[in-house]
Design an enzyme around this catalytic site. Structure first.
Site: not given
Length: 372
Positions: A331, A209, A85, A11
């Site tokens: 953003c 968020q 992760c 990844c």
């Protein structure tokens, strides 16, 4: 931050992971300062934890019933398991193994992208600051819903932190995360996201968020600026579940929040009712259409648009409206810069970078605009 998935080239989503975090933050701040006009009083950036900061996991399901993967797909469409992760805190990652077992228990055949067969596409998990969870199973059809209902008591017993469980129906073969239809399977309909002492209600299809601590800092900064301006009337456009509007509510201040999502508006209304905010109201609708169709002009406006920005129409309305102040949370600093160019009378006087997304080039920036 070190990541075995990145090192093994499994990844590569964290594109800046090889840079020291201090360098990431410095380059992001330089980027936004270069994009925005001069004369801005920049506050110190808000840093994030380098790892374990995400409150949401968006896991693509692959593999098989016996050995499902939760993570991403490789280029061939095969599942890549990312349960370890480092972006997820242990409290969130701890539920992944239980969900993987549930895939087999409920017979949720993972959707195979190359052959277009199977049912379960994604599993979406959100963790609240109070360590409660919402889980959404994104399915191709309703075929497996009865089995999920049947085995749901087992899932709830194994993971007592679960408050909301739902099924999202996504029948189309397309690279999107979810569909339009949602079936809530639990009595509770919302996950309480306690931020700065305010319980924001999050329904399954509502946006929030991904970094709760930095989001809390964002709301505090915007509220401080609004309180300094002290507007009598305030609009919160693209209000989501009402984070900015509910934080900025104050005695003698009329606040209106506008959001296209009915679910998000219902969430905001629930919080407003709980807090007894009779002068704060929310309505579902398009932010630009609301502004252009209104006969009133507020003293101040908060905008928190998606990455594309507010666009030429709303920017043009703000430019000609006479609104004295705008708090713009973005953003995407590039779309922010385009919007600022379309309303030159509203000049950014203060700004702050908030690193909502460590290990990537993305960030949040909030600016206070003042009419010249």
């Amino acid at each position: 931050m070190r990541c075995s998935y990145y090192d093994a080239a499994v990844c590569r989503s964290c594109t800046l992971i090889e840079q020291p975090y201090s360098v990431q933050l410095e380059r992001k701040e330089r980027h936004v300062r270069d994009l925005l006009p001069g004369g801005v009083d920049w506050l110190e950036p808000v840093a994030s934890a380098e790892s374990g900061f995400r409150n949401k996991a968006k896991m693509v399901v692959g593999g098989s019933l016996e050995t499902p993967t939760l993570g991403i797909l490789d280029r061939a469409g095969a599942g890549v398991d990312l349960q370890g992760c480092g972006l997820y805190p242990p409290e969130l990652a701890g539920v992944f193994e239980t969900l993987a077992r549930f895939v087999g228990l409920a017979g949720l055949v993972p959707y195979d992208v190359p052959s277009r067969r199977g049912e379960l596409k994604n599993v979406l998990v959100t963790r609240s600051p109070d360590d409660e969870l919402m889980v959404r199973f994104v399915l191709r059809s309703q075929e497996a819903v009865a089995r999920i209902r049947k085995h749901l008591p087992t899932l709830l017993a194994e993971e007592p932190r679960l408050r909301v469980v739902s099924v999202n129906l996504h029948p189309e073969h397309k690279a999107t995360l979810e569909g339009d239809a949602e079936i809530v399977l639990t009595d509770e309909q919302t996950l309480r996201m306690r931020v700065n002492g305010i319980d924001l209600h999050l329904r399954p299809r509502s946006f929030f968020q991904t970094n709760t601590e930095v989001a809390a800092a964002l709301y505090r900064r915007a509220t401080a600026w609004v309180d300094q301006i002290a507007p009598r009337t305030l609009w919160d456009l693209y209000c989501g579940v009402g984070g900015f509007a509910l934080h900025a509510a104050a005695p003698g201040r009329e606040v209106v929040g506008i959001e296209v999502s009915d679910e998000a508006v219902a969430s905001a209304q629930t919080t407003a009712a709980e807090l007894g905010l009779t002068s704060t109201r929310f309505a579902a609708g398009d932010a630009t259409a609301f502004a252009l169709g209104s006969h009133d002009v507020p003293d101040a406006v908060v905008v928190n648009p998606p990455r594309r920005g507010i666009g030429a129409e709303l920017a043009g309305w703000l430019e000609s409206s006479g609104v004295r102040h705008v708090v713009y949370s973005s953003c995407n600093a590039e779309s922010l810069a385009r919007d600022l160019a379309a309303m030159p009378s509203l000049r950014p006087v203060r700004g702050q970078l908030l690193d909502m997304f460590p290990q990537t080039s993305h960030y949040e920036v909030v600016t206070l605009l003042e009419r010249a």
